[in-house]
Design a protein around this motif. Sequence first.
Motif, short mmCIF file in Angstrom:
data_model
loop_
_atom_site.label_atom_id
_atom_site.label_comp_id
_atom_site.label_asym_id
_atom_site.label_seq_id
_atom_site.Cartn_x
_atom_site.Cartn_y
_atom_site.Cartn_z
N MET A 1 0.97 -1.14 0.03
CA MET A 1 -0.05 0.11 0.11
C MET A 1 0.84 1.21 0.04
N VAL A 2 0.55 2.33 -0.60
CA VAL A 2 0.96 3.45 -0.73
C VAL A 2 0.14 4.58 -0.23
N LYS A 3 0.56 5.39 0.35
CA LYS A 3 -0.01 6.63 0.85
C LYS A 3 -0.02 7.85 -0.21
N ALA A 4 -1.31 8.49 -0.31
CA ALA A 4 -1.25 9.53 -1.41
C ALA A 4 -2.21 10.55 -0.68
N LEU A 5 -1.79 11.73 -1.27
CA LEU A 5 -2.64 12.91 -0.67
C LEU A 5 -3.63 12.91 -1.90
N VAL A 6 -4.92 13.31 -1.45
CA VAL A 6 -5.96 13.54 -2.49
C VAL A 6 -6.31 14.85 -2.24
N LEU A 7 -6.54 15.62 -3.40
CA LEU A 7 -7.25 17.07 -3.57
C LEU A 7 -8.53 16.86 -4.50
N THR A 8 -9.63 16.89 -3.81
CA THR A 8 -10.77 16.98 -4.27
C THR A 8 -11.38 18.42 -4.68
N ALA A 9 -11.69 18.85 -5.74
CA ALA A 9 -12.18 20.10 -5.91
C ALA A 9 -13.69 20.34 -5.42
N ILE A 10 -13.84 21.34 -4.56
CA ILE A 10 -15.08 21.57 -4.04
C ILE A 10 -15.62 23.01 -4.44
N THR A 11 -14.96 23.66 -5.19
CA THR A 11 -15.70 24.86 -5.79
C THR A 11 -14.92 24.89 -7.32
N GLY A 12 -15.23 25.89 -8.21
CA GLY A 12 -15.07 26.27 -9.28
C GLY A 12 -15.78 25.14 -10.47
N ALA A 13 -14.90 25.35 -11.52
CA ALA A 13 -15.41 24.36 -12.87
C ALA A 13 -15.47 23.00 -12.57
N GLN A 14 -14.31 22.59 -11.68
CA GLN A 14 -14.01 21.26 -11.70
C GLN A 14 -14.29 20.44 -10.50
N ILE A 15 -15.75 21.00 -9.75
CA ILE A 15 -16.36 20.44 -8.62
C ILE A 15 -16.27 18.75 -8.79
N GLY A 16 -15.63 18.19 -7.71
CA GLY A 16 -15.79 16.74 -7.73
C GLY A 16 -14.54 15.96 -8.47
N ARG A 17 -13.71 17.07 -9.01
CA ARG A 17 -12.41 16.27 -9.60
C ARG A 17 -11.45 15.93 -8.53
N ARG A 18 -10.60 14.96 -8.71
CA ARG A 18 -9.77 14.38 -7.71
C ARG A 18 -8.57 14.15 -8.31
N TYR A 19 -7.59 14.64 -7.63
CA TYR A 19 -6.15 14.41 -7.95
C TYR A 19 -5.32 13.59 -6.74
N ALA A 20 -5.01 12.53 -7.09
CA ALA A 20 -4.17 11.70 -6.07
C ALA A 20 -2.56 11.84 -6.23
N ILE A 21 -2.03 12.23 -5.41
CA ILE A 21 -0.59 12.52 -5.36
C ILE A 21 0.11 11.51 -4.68
N SER A 22 1.12 10.93 -5.24
CA SER A 22 1.87 9.67 -4.28
C SER A 22 3.14 9.69 -4.31
N GLU A 23 3.58 10.59 -5.10
CA GLU A 23 5.38 10.85 -5.29
C GLU A 23 5.67 11.59 -4.06
N ARG A 24 6.95 11.52 -4.01
CA ARG A 24 7.64 12.42 -2.76
C ARG A 24 7.72 13.76 -3.05
N ILE A 25 8.09 14.44 -4.28
CA ILE A 25 7.81 15.63 -4.80
C ILE A 25 7.04 15.59 -6.26
N SER A 26 5.87 16.55 -5.92
CA SER A 26 5.14 16.89 -7.34
C SER A 26 5.00 18.16 -7.32
N THR A 27 5.02 18.65 -8.69
CA THR A 27 4.84 19.90 -8.90
C THR A 27 3.27 20.08 -9.58
N ILE A 28 2.91 21.50 -9.24
CA ILE A 28 1.43 21.60 -9.50
C ILE A 28 1.55 23.08 -10.59
#
Length: 185
Positions: A1-28
């Motif tokens: 199992m790998v732990k992931a940070l999940v960002l779920t859009a709760i406002t804006g045009a992409q409400i409900g869109r999820r981004y799972a980030i599991s790398e040690r360093i990720s750019t946004i």
Amino acid sequence: MVKALVLTAITGAQIGRRYAISERISTIGSGSQCDVTLNDRHLSARHAEIRQIFDRWFIVPLAPGGISLNGIPVRGQSRLNPGDQLTLGSTTYLVSYEELEERALGAATEALTASVPRLGEYFVRRGILTPDQVTRIVRRQRDIQASGVTLPFGQIAYEMGLISRAQLEQALNEQRAEFQARFHD
């Protein structure tokens, strides 16, 4: 199992869109070279980094402005906790953590007869597709194959309108470069 940070859009045009980030360093940012590409004119090409240190996640601004955590502007490294609200540009995301199976990254909970394509994993890791969308693409691919036609995963995702031509080309170029680096004489 790998732990992931999940960002779920709760406002804006992409409400409900999820981004799972599991790398040690990720750019946004808004640039296609980022691990998580967000189509937001309020973000720079490389706007922030998400860093995992042990079991904790942090956001680090790479450009001025456009980031707030629970309504407070982020000016330096800030810890992300489950339940936090992270605003990037014009969209607010709910922060959560999730345990993902390493090989099943991008796969839905139901079993698929074929394994998830590496391209599907790539798009999920970068937050471009959700695991549900990958499952829909794989199902569509199987339906098309049942009629005797074989189409690549990326072409189907593009035709379904889930990825752009630029995102597909970027993914294929990165996979080609990785292949050449691994098997270069």
